[in-house]
Design an enzyme around this catalytic site. Structure first.
Site, PDB file in Angstrom:
ATOM      1  N   SER A   1      35.858  37.100  42.333  1.00  0.00           N
ATOM      2  CA  SER A   1      35.587  38.138  41.335  1.00  0.00           C
ATOM      3  C   SER A   1      34.365  37.791  40.505  1.00  0.00           C
ATOM      4  O   SER A   1      34.080  36.612  40.258  1.00  0.00           O
ATOM      5  CB  SER A   1      36.804  38.265  40.401  1.00  0.00           C
ATOM      6  OG  SER A   1      36.481  39.024  39.270  1.00  0.00           O
TER       7      SER A   1
ATOM      8  N   LYS B   1      40.440  32.261  39.708  1.00  0.00           N
ATOM      9  CA  LYS B   1      39.433  32.603  40.729  1.00  0.00           C
ATOM     10  C   LYS B   1      38.403  31.476  40.842  1.00  0.00           C
ATOM     11  O   LYS B   1      38.013  31.060  41.934  1.00  0.00           O
ATOM     12  CB  LYS B   1      38.737  33.921  40.384  1.00  0.00           C
ATOM     13  CG  LYS B   1      39.618  35.144  40.483  1.00  0.00           C
ATOM     14  CD  LYS B   1      40.111  35.393  41.914  1.00  0.00           C
ATOM     15  CE  LYS B   1      40.860  36.694  42.033  1.00  0.00           C
ATOM     16  NZ  LYS B   1      41.400  36.923  43.387  1.00  0.00           N
TER      17      LYS B   1
ATOM     18  N   TYR C   1      43.189  34.469  34.348  1.00  0.00           N
ATOM     19  CA  TYR C   1      42.945  35.140  35.647  1.00  0.00           C
ATOM     20  C   TYR C   1      41.606  34.676  36.221  1.00  0.00           C
ATOM     21  O   TYR C   1      41.535  34.198  37.353  1.00  0.00           O
ATOM     22  CB  TYR C   1      42.959  36.664  35.475  1.00  0.00           C
ATOM     23  CG  TYR C   1      42.305  37.362  36.626  1.00  0.00           C
ATOM     24  CD1 TYR C   1      40.990  37.827  36.515  1.00  0.00           C
ATOM     25  CD2 TYR C   1      42.955  37.510  37.838  1.00  0.00           C
ATOM     26  CE1 TYR C   1      40.368  38.437  37.586  1.00  0.00           C
ATOM     27  CE2 TYR C   1      42.332  38.116  38.911  1.00  0.00           C
ATOM     28  CZ  TYR C   1      41.041  38.574  38.770  1.00  0.00           C
ATOM     29  OH  TYR C   1      40.411  39.160  39.846  1.00  0.00           O
TER      30      TYR C   1
HETATM   31  C1  WQD Z   1      35.155  48.418  32.405  1.00  0.00           C
HETATM   32  C2  WQD Z   1      34.469  48.931  31.135  1.00  0.00           C
HETATM   33  C3  WQD Z   1      35.564  48.269  29.130  1.00  0.00           C
HETATM   34  C4  WQD Z   1      39.208  50.613  29.825  1.00  0.00           C
HETATM   35  C5  WQD Z   1      38.050  43.947  35.025  1.00  0.00           C
HETATM   36  C6  WQD Z   1      38.418  42.539  35.300  1.00  0.00           C
HETATM   37  C7  WQD Z   1      37.672  42.047  36.509  1.00  0.00           C
HETATM   38  C8  WQD Z   1      37.872  42.978  37.671  1.00  0.00           C
HETATM   39  C9  WQD Z   1      37.528  44.408  37.300  1.00  0.00           C
HETATM   40  C10 WQD Z   1      39.520  41.997  39.101  1.00  0.00           C
HETATM   41  C11 WQD Z   1      34.406  47.885  30.029  1.00  0.00           C
HETATM   42  C12 WQD Z   1      35.609  49.777  29.304  1.00  0.00           C
HETATM   43  C13 WQD Z   1      37.962  50.022  29.979  1.00  0.00           C
HETATM   44  C14 WQD Z   1      39.428  51.555  28.795  1.00  0.00           C
HETATM   45  C15 WQD Z   1      37.144  51.280  28.100  1.00  0.00           C
HETATM   46  N1  WQD Z   1      39.210  42.890  38.125  1.00  0.00           N
HETATM   47  N2  WQD Z   1      36.956  50.357  29.120  1.00  0.00           N
HETATM   48  N3  WQD Z   1      38.371  51.849  27.956  1.00  0.00           N
HETATM   49  O1  WQD Z   1      36.835  44.562  32.264  1.00  0.00           O
HETATM   50  O2  WQD Z   1      34.734  45.099  33.628  1.00  0.00           O
HETATM   51  O3  WQD Z   1      36.689  44.019  34.732  1.00  0.00           O
HETATM   52  O4  WQD Z   1      38.315  44.737  36.166  1.00  0.00           O
HETATM   53  O5  WQD Z   1      38.813  41.241  39.675  1.00  0.00           O
HETATM   54  O6  WQD Z   1      38.168  40.769  36.795  1.00  0.00           O
HETATM   55  O7  WQD Z   1      38.020  41.763  34.187  1.00  0.00           O
HETATM   56  O8  WQD Z   1      36.847  46.388  34.029  1.00  0.00           O
HETATM   57  O9  WQD Z   1      37.651  48.693  34.050  1.00  0.00           O
HETATM   58  O10 WQD Z   1      38.734  47.045  32.441  1.00  0.00           O
HETATM   59  O11 WQD Z   1      36.407  47.858  32.010  1.00  0.00           O
HETATM   60  O12 WQD Z   1      36.208  51.575  27.318  1.00  0.00           O
HETATM   61  O13 WQD Z   1      40.543  52.133  28.606  1.00  0.00           O
HETATM   62  O14 WQD Z   1      35.211  50.015  30.627  1.00  0.00           O
HETATM   63  O15 WQD Z   1      35.319  47.917  27.771  1.00  0.00           O
HETATM   64  O16 WQD Z   1      33.190  48.065  29.324  1.00  0.00           O
HETATM   65  P1  WQD Z   1      36.225  44.992  33.550  1.00  0.00           P
HETATM   66  P2  WQD Z   1      37.500  47.531  33.136  1.00  0.00           P
END
Ligand code: WQD
Length: 343
Positions: A130, A158, A154
């Site tokens: 990841s 990885k 998590y």
């Molecule tokens: C994306 C953007 C949030 C939800 C995570 C894991 C990573 C991988 C992918 C496994 C960010 C914003 C999110 C919401 C928001 N998973 N957001 N409101 O955090 O980049 O990565 O998922 O491997 O390991 O860390 O993905 O989709 O949670 O967030 O504003 O309700 O959307 O702040 O900028 P992230 P995400």
């Protein structure tokens, strides 16, 4: 040619199974359905026209896993099985260290035992890593030589599994290992039959946006509008899950062909902001996605997107799908499966 997919009934695993069948392989799904649903097997049969083999059990059961490997003698293994919710890992770290590190160790031990019985077939493994291993990147786009760090258990699992694989490679150079660093997988197979099915309130952006669009949730909370980004909201490298699936096929083909091990980013090389995703989803669905800007989420970084050129160079792979297509496919899956696999 058999390819064993641990966690193969999960989000990335099930889409990879489709891509492997398309490429002429015979994927075998191994899953305990802790984070997935048995109905996925029927959906895979409808998409591929084949009843895929299923081995139901836990990767932590090393004797059982060894027997499965001995029975099927897969040409390669793709290791998806594990837990992946960042927030949950902070609240319940031992579950993550147990399942993710324990599961990887169990699989490597089982593969070692079976490989020793048949030296003609070197152990071949693709590992689901990841972009989280990059922590808060010093700049973007990110290349594979960037420093690694972790900000949650998590991501730590990885990073440690990548180190375990490196140590194994040093000790046993005949292993063929590909580590794939996913950026932000989104979307669904265009059939609408398989997709992302988070339990409870989605942690990730795209499934939450889809649930707002379909009316299952009132509004989206945009976590932070004051980041140093063009529109103030977080920027990520969203990649279509079918592009990611094809990246796994390319990885297997490279390992079974040239045989050299590698670690590559699987991303599009383009960043999109949260508000760009909201706009694209409204366009794809024809529905409003109301949102409120709230304080930043702890642990989030401002920007994270890939330089995918090494994957193109080593695997001949690059992403094809646009953000609009990702949203259209995510919307179809949400609209046609309002309760995920439970409907
Ligand atoms: C994306 C953007 C949030 C939800 C995570 C894991 C990573 C991988 C992918 C496994 C960010 C914003 C999110 C919401 C928001 N998973 N957001 N409101 O955090 O980049 O990565 O998922 O491997 O390991 O860390 O993905 O989709 O949670 O967030 O504003 O309700 O959307 O702040 O900028 P992230 P995400």
């Amino acid at each position: 040619m058999n390819i064993l997919l641990t966690g193969g009934a999960g989000y990335i695993g099930s889409h990879t199974a489709v891509a492997l069948v398309e490429a002429g392989y015979a994927p075998i799904v191994l899953d305990n359905f802790a984070n997935s649903h048995p109905v996925v097997m029927e959906r895979l049969q409808r998409i591929t026209g084949q009843a895929l083999l299923l081995e139901r059990g836990d990767v932590l059961d090393t004797p059982w896993l060894t027997e499965v490997l001995r029975r099927h003698r897969p040409a390669g293994v793709v290791h998806f099985a594990g837990d992946k919710a960042v927030g949950e890992s902070v609240a319940n770290p031992l579950k993550y260290y147990r399942n993710n590190l324990g599961g990887a160790t169990s699989l490597l031990q089982a593969m070692s035992a079976v490989a020793a019985e048949d030296p003609s077939q070197p152990p071949t493994l693709v590992f689901s890593s990841s972009a989280t291993v990059y922590g808060d990147p010093v700049r973007v786009p990110i290349t594979e030589d960037f420093a690694r760090s972790h900000t949650n258990p998590y991501g730590h699992t990885k990073l440690v599994i990548e180190d375990m694989l490196q140590a194994l490679q040093t000790a046993q150079p005949h292993w063929r290992i590909g580590a794939l660093r996913y950026f932000n997988p989104v979307g669904a197979h265009p059939s609408g039959l398989i997709g992302e099915d988070p339990a409870g309130i989605p942690n990730n952006l795209m499934p939450f946006v889809a649930q707002v669009a379909v009316g299952a949730r009132e509004h989206l909370n945009v976590f932070g509008g004051d980041y140093p980004t063009p529109d103030g909201t977080g920027v990520r490298d969203f990649i279509h899950v079918m592009d990611l699936a094809r990246g796994h096929v390319a990885a297997i083909q490279a390992l079974l062909g040239r045989g050299e091990s590698f670690t590559v980013n699987l991303g599009t090389g383009r960043g999109h902001s949260v508000l760009e995703v909201v706009a694209a989803f409204e366009k794809a669905s024809g529905r409003a996605v109301p949102y409120r800007v709230t304080p930043r989420r702890a642990g989030d970084v401002a920007q994270c997107w890939a330089d995918p050129s090494l994957a193109r160079q080593l695997l001949g792979w690059q992403s094809r799908h646009t953000l609009d297509e990702m949203c259209a496919d995510a919307w179809r899956w949400q609209r046609e499966n309002p309760n995920g696999y439970r409907s």
